[in-house]
Design a protein around this motif. Sequence first.
Motif, mmCIF file in Angstrom:
data_model
loop_
_atom_site.group_PDB
_atom_site.id
_atom_site.type_symbol
_atom_site.label_atom_id
_atom_site.label_comp_id
_atom_site.label_asym_id
_atom_site.label_seq_id
_atom_site.Cartn_x
_atom_site.Cartn_y
_atom_site.Cartn_z
ATOM 1 N N VAL A 214 0.842 -1.199 0.000
ATOM 2 C CA VAL A 214 0.000 0.000 0.000
ATOM 3 C C VAL A 214 0.879 1.251 0.000
ATOM 4 N N ALA A 215 1.948 1.226 0.808
ATOM 5 C CA ALA A 215 2.874 2.363 0.840
ATOM 6 C C ALA A 215 3.523 2.575 -0.524
ATOM 7 N N ALA A 216 3.864 1.479 -1.205
ATOM 8 C CA ALA A 216 4.464 1.593 -2.536
ATOM 9 C C ALA A 216 3.493 2.235 -3.519
ATOM 10 N N ILE A 217 2.235 1.822 -3.487
ATOM 11 C CA ILE A 217 1.247 2.374 -4.421
ATOM 12 C C ILE A 217 1.007 3.854 -4.137
ATOM 13 N N LEU A 218 0.954 4.240 -2.859
ATOM 14 C CA LEU A 218 0.784 5.655 -2.519
ATOM 15 C C LEU A 218 1.981 6.477 -3.023
ATOM 16 N N THR A 219 3.170 5.916 -2.923
ATOM 17 C CA THR A 219 4.354 6.613 -3.432
ATOM 18 C C THR A 219 4.306 6.736 -4.942
ATOM 19 N N ILE A 220 3.840 5.688 -5.605
ATOM 20 C CA ILE A 220 3.693 5.721 -7.064
ATOM 21 C C ILE A 220 2.699 6.796 -7.477
ATOM 22 N N ILE A 221 1.619 6.948 -6.709
ATOM 23 C CA ILE A 221 0.632 7.997 -7.007
ATOM 24 C C ILE A 221 1.310 9.361 -7.007
ATOM 25 N N GLY A 222 2.109 9.630 -5.978
ATOM 26 C CA GLY A 222 2.813 10.907 -5.906
ATOM 27 C C GLY A 222 3.781 11.111 -7.044
#
Length: 333
Positions: A214-222
Amino acid sequence: MSTETKGFWPLIKIIPIKTNFRLMRFAKPFAIVSLILCIASLVITVYPLKPPCGGLNCGVDFKGGTLMEISTGKAIDQKRLVDVIQSHDVNDVLVQGIGQPNATGGFTSANIRFMTPESANPAQKVTEIQNALTRELGPTKFTRTEVVGPSISGELFGKGLLALALGIGMMMTYIWFRFGRSFGVGAAVALLHDVILTFGLFALTDMEFTLTAVAAILTIIGYSVNDTIVVLDRIRENLRKYKKMPMQELLDLSINETFSRTIMTGVTGLMALTVLAVFGGEALFGFSVAMIFGIVVGTFSSFFLAAPMLMWLGVVRGDEEAEVQVLGPASRA
């Protein structure tokens, strides 16, 4: 700058400062391929329709259960270990070797996952299995032990989904107010494309989906939004400057003007993440791979989805002239 430095510097300019690629001619076929991949990613992510994670390989964080990491001085017989653990009335046992294999090709360390029945005490079951493993393997080091109950895992899964939804929603709101309808739609499409394909990566590779994912996907969003904004900002500037230039040529010009910056930013991130994937261990491997994938698809979507959406939606050019900054007396002095 010395003569020696001047002679060496061009050797590291892998990406030229000025490029003249005609990328918009490939926008439509790439968009069709992206649409197919997004549909496929959604299907394999939700199918089978089995809670809580569907086609994703949920980790202990979301599924509940017990995770152990053990280390011994000899090769581990994984099949034998599964039989030993299953004999203690637990379900969904998985033993996976980790680290580097020894000279005989066996692993001396392993991850162990299992589900404790609701009628049993998880803490007692952990102690029971640890004693059984010590008897089977001899001196054993338990480097990690995590127990997550069903209620806690369900709460974590809900909060993880909420974090993703809020992250996407906040980014889309910012994009809409920052760029308006046409630009906002292009950026939103690129963002959703990157998120959906990343979910598809986890489903296809069967990588463990945890809070780290989940943290990886949130970082990808940014990262995706930042990459897209750079391209869209340049397009908006050029719309003011070149009022009679055909839209396809203007998009190609804008992408070429930001191409070197975008690629080199991505490459530096990829280098750091590759090192993290190789040397970061099992806990950070999924995060690193997801981020590497996200940077690649984020760069792709900025060029081939966000930008051409302006051409397909028929963006309306403003009547304002190109912005000219007038310097004050102190600046001209």
